[in-house]
Design a protein around this motif. Structure first.
Motif, PDB file in Angstrom:
ATOM      1  N   LYS A  26       1.034  -1.231  -0.092  1.00 16.58           N
ATOM      2  CA  LYS A  26      -0.020  -0.069   0.097  1.00 16.58           C
ATOM      3  C   LYS A  26       0.901   1.279  -0.027  1.00 16.58           C
ATOM      4  CE  LYS A  26      -3.469   2.483   2.801  1.00 16.58           C
ATOM      5  NZ  LYS A  26      -4.284   2.569   3.757  1.00 16.58           N
ATOM      6  N   GLY A  27       0.494   2.246  -0.840  1.00 18.96           N
ATOM      7  CA  GLY A  27       1.355   3.666  -0.858  1.00 18.96           C
ATOM      8  C   GLY A  27       2.268   3.466  -1.871  1.00 18.96           C
ATOM      9  N   ASN A  28       2.677   2.551  -2.381  1.00 18.83           N
ATOM     10  CA  ASN A  28       3.845   2.429  -3.361  1.00 18.83           C
ATOM     11  C   ASN A  28       3.379   3.037  -4.597  1.00 18.83           C
ATOM     12  OD1 ASN A  28       6.266   1.541  -4.748  1.00 18.83           O
ATOM     13  ND2 ASN A  28       5.550  -0.471  -5.024  1.00 18.83           N
ATOM     14  N   THR A  29       4.090   3.984  -5.092  1.00 19.77           N
ATOM     15  CA  THR A  29       3.638   4.829  -6.325  1.00 19.77           C
ATOM     16  C   THR A  29       4.270   4.076  -7.450  1.00 19.77           C
ATOM     17  OG1 THR A  29       3.952   6.865  -5.096  1.00 19.77           O
ATOM     18  CG2 THR A  29       3.818   7.287  -7.322  1.00 19.77           C
ATOM     19  N   TRP A  30       3.475   3.707  -8.463  1.00 19.15           N
ATOM     20  CA  TRP A  30       3.832   2.962  -9.643  1.00 19.15           C
ATOM     21  C   TRP A  30       3.821   3.806 -10.662  1.00 19.15           C
ATOM     22  CZ3 TRP A  30       0.896  -2.089 -10.851  1.00 19.15           C
ATOM     23  CH2 TRP A  30       1.037  -3.211  -9.687  1.00 19.15           C
ATOM     24  N   SER A  31       5.006   3.811 -11.576  1.00 19.95           N
ATOM     25  CA  SER A  31       5.153   4.626 -12.702  1.00 19.95           C
ATOM     26  C   SER A  31       4.656   4.043 -14.116  1.00 19.95           C
ATOM     27  CB  SER A  31       6.653   4.868 -12.783  1.00 19.95           C
ATOM     28  OG  SER A  31       7.428   3.639 -13.001  1.00 19.95           O
ATOM     29  N   SER A  32       4.067   2.744 -13.907  1.00 22.85           N
ATOM     30  CA  SER A  32       3.426   2.240 -14.997  1.00 22.85           C
ATOM     31  C   SER A  32       2.990   0.737 -14.393  1.00 22.85           C
ATOM     32  CB  SER A  32       4.303   1.884 -16.180  1.00 22.85           C
ATOM     33  OG  SER A  32       3.618   1.098 -16.971  1.00 22.85           O
ATOM     34  N   PRO A  33       1.875   0.160 -14.779  1.00 27.20           N
ATOM     35  CA  PRO A  33       1.282  -0.957 -14.237  1.00 27.20           C
ATOM     36  C   PRO A  33       2.243  -2.388 -14.742  1.00 27.20           C
ATOM     37  CG  PRO A  33      -0.428   0.290 -15.365  1.00 27.20           C
ATOM     38  CD  PRO A  33       0.818   0.890 -15.722  1.00 27.20           C
ATOM     39  N   VAL A  34       2.837  -2.041 -15.931  1.00 27.79           N
ATOM     40  CA  VAL A  34       3.415  -3.100 -16.624  1.00 27.79           C
ATOM     41  C   VAL A  34       5.028  -2.838 -16.548  1.00 27.79           C
ATOM     42  CG1 VAL A  34       1.809  -4.196 -17.767  1.00 27.79           C
ATOM     43  CG2 VAL A  34       3.164  -2.639 -18.891  1.00 27.79           C
ATOM     44  N   LEU A  35       5.890  -3.877 -16.331  1.00 28.30           N
ATOM     45  CA  LEU A  35       7.312  -3.520 -16.284  1.00 28.30           C
ATOM     46  C   LEU A  35       7.992  -3.147 -17.581  1.00 28.30           C
ATOM     47  CD1 LEU A  35       9.511  -4.015 -14.350  1.00 28.30           C
ATOM     48  CD2 LEU A  35       9.907  -6.179 -15.177  1.00 28.30           C
ATOM     49  N   GLY A  36       8.597  -1.897 -17.601  1.00 28.65           N
ATOM     50  CA  GLY A  36       9.053  -1.185 -18.635  1.00 28.65           C
ATOM     51  C   GLY A  36       8.433  -0.805 -19.956  1.00 28.65           C
ATOM     52  N   GLN A  37       7.202  -0.608 -19.479  1.00 25.26           N
ATOM     53  CA  GLN A  37       6.287  -0.167 -20.804  1.00 25.26           C
ATOM     54  C   GLN A  37       5.531   0.967 -20.345  1.00 25.26           C
ATOM     55  OE1 GLN A  37       6.404  -1.613 -23.711  1.00 25.26           O
ATOM     56  NE2 GLN A  37       8.016  -3.020 -23.071  1.00 25.26           N
ATOM     57  N   GLY A  38       5.511   2.005 -20.962  1.00 27.29           N
ATOM     58  CA  GLY A  38       4.648   3.430 -20.875  1.00 27.29           C
ATOM     59  C   GLY A  38       4.871   3.829 -19.459  1.00 27.29           C
ATOM     60  N   LEU A  39       6.287   3.959 -19.028  1.00 27.91           N
ATOM     61  CA  LEU A  39       6.410   4.687 -17.845  1.00 27.91           C
ATOM     62  C   LEU A  39       6.201   6.072 -17.982  1.00 27.91           C
ATOM     63  CD1 LEU A  39       9.942   3.141 -17.399  1.00 27.91           C
ATOM     64  CD2 LEU A  39       7.893   2.385 -16.232  1.00 27.91           C
ATOM     65  N   LEU A  40       5.832   6.815 -16.780  1.00 24.41           N
ATOM     66  CA  LEU A  40       5.468   8.016 -16.629  1.00 24.41           C
ATOM     67  C   LEU A  40       6.873   8.833 -16.653  1.00 24.41           C
ATOM     68  CD1 LEU A  40       3.170   8.168 -13.462  1.00 24.41           C
ATOM     69  CD2 LEU A  40       2.669   8.456 -15.934  1.00 24.41           C
ATOM     70  N   ASP A  41       6.824   9.914 -17.286  1.00 22.78           N
ATOM     71  CA  ASP A  41       8.214  10.709 -17.306  1.00 22.78           C
ATOM     72  C   ASP A  41       8.405  11.256 -15.661  1.00 22.78           C
ATOM     73  OD1 ASP A  41       6.712  13.406 -16.840  1.00 22.78           O
ATOM     74  OD2 ASP A  41       6.449  13.382 -19.008  1.00 22.78           O
ATOM     75  N   SER A  42       9.552  11.918 -15.423  1.00 21.44           N
ATOM     76  CA  SER A  42       9.691  12.208 -14.178  1.00 21.44           C
ATOM     77  C   SER A  42       8.772  13.153 -13.672  1.00 21.44           C
ATOM     78  CB  SER A  42      11.117  12.643 -13.894  1.00 21.44           C
ATOM     79  OG  SER A  42      11.635  13.774 -15.050  1.00 21.44           O
ATOM     80  N   TYR A  43       8.474  14.148 -14.448  1.00 20.97           N
ATOM     81  CA  TYR A  43       7.449  15.156 -14.035  1.00 20.97           C
ATOM     82  C   TYR A  43       6.056  14.552 -13.448  1.00 20.97           C
ATOM     83  CZ  TYR A  43       4.393  19.231 -13.863  1.00 20.97           C
ATOM     84  OH  TYR A  43       3.492  20.224 -13.399  1.00 20.97           O
ATOM     85  N   ALA A  44       5.497  13.716 -14.355  1.00 21.74           N
ATOM     86  CA  ALA A  44       4.419  12.849 -14.020  1.00 21.74           C
ATOM     87  C   ALA A  44       4.385  11.904 -12.859  1.00 21.74           C
ATOM     88  CB  ALA A  44       3.789  12.232 -15.316  1.00 21.74           C
ATOM     89  N   ALA A  45       5.697  11.342 -12.790  1.00 20.56           N
ATOM     90  CA  ALA A  45       5.716  10.529 -11.633  1.00 20.56           C
ATOM     91  C   ALA A  45       5.929  11.103 -10.196  1.00 20.56           C
ATOM     92  CB  ALA A  45       7.332   9.830 -11.663  1.00 20.56           C
TER      93      ALA A  45
END
Length: 156
Positions: free
Chosen positions: A96-115
């Motif tokens: 709980k509380g872990n911020t994900w940068s994408s649901p799937v590994l290595g695909q569609g990652l948020l850029d640093s600003y969005a993250a």
């Protein structure tokens, strides 16, 4: 209050100019939204959720998605539904509380600003959950945002 702190818009994973899925998250869940192809009987769609893997497709065809998840989930608390030509997948975060940068590994990652924005939004959600009756929807962080998983640990 959680509605006020919900993501203003869904994130999109686009590959080759085509939207693969949209997604958003809360402290406890990651929600994925996949537009279904028209004229395919709903009973042919499938979704297999494992603690670290996701597979989605149409029976008798190659998988549409077949990826490791970015972070582990509680597979037995995760589920999927078909609603108005959209497959909605709810992944229950194991941490709980872990911020994900994408649901799937290595695909569609948020850029640093969005993250960073996503981490701040989840931190505000955590403040609200742990301090009922206080209004944090207009709060702003200056500097680096603390990790929403650990910030309030040990504070009484």
């Amino acid at each position: 209050m959680a509605e006020k702190l919900a993501s203003e818009k869904r994130h999109s994973f686009v590959n080759g100019g085509q939207k693969v899925f949209e997604w958003d998250q809360t402290l406890e869940e990651v929600d994925m939204y996949i537009d279904l192809p028209p004229k395919v009987p709903k009973k042919l769609f499938y979704c297999k959720i494992q603690s670290e893997h996701l597979e989605v497709g149409i029976k008798g065809n190659p998988s549409y998605l077949n990826y490791d998840l970015a972070c582990p989930v509680k597979a037995d608390s995760s589920f999927w539904t078909l609603e108005d030509e959209v497959m909605h997948i709810t992944l229950q975060k194991r941490d709980k509380g872990n911020t994900w940068s994408s649901p799937v590994l290595g695909q569609g990652l948020l850029d640093s600003y969005a993250a960073d924005l996503e981490q701040k939004r989840l931190m505000l959600q955590r403040f609200q959950e742990e301090n009922l009756g206080f209004e944090f929807s207009q709060a702003q962080f200056s500097g680096t945002c603390p990790d929403p998983r650990t910030f309030m640990v040990g504070i009484s």
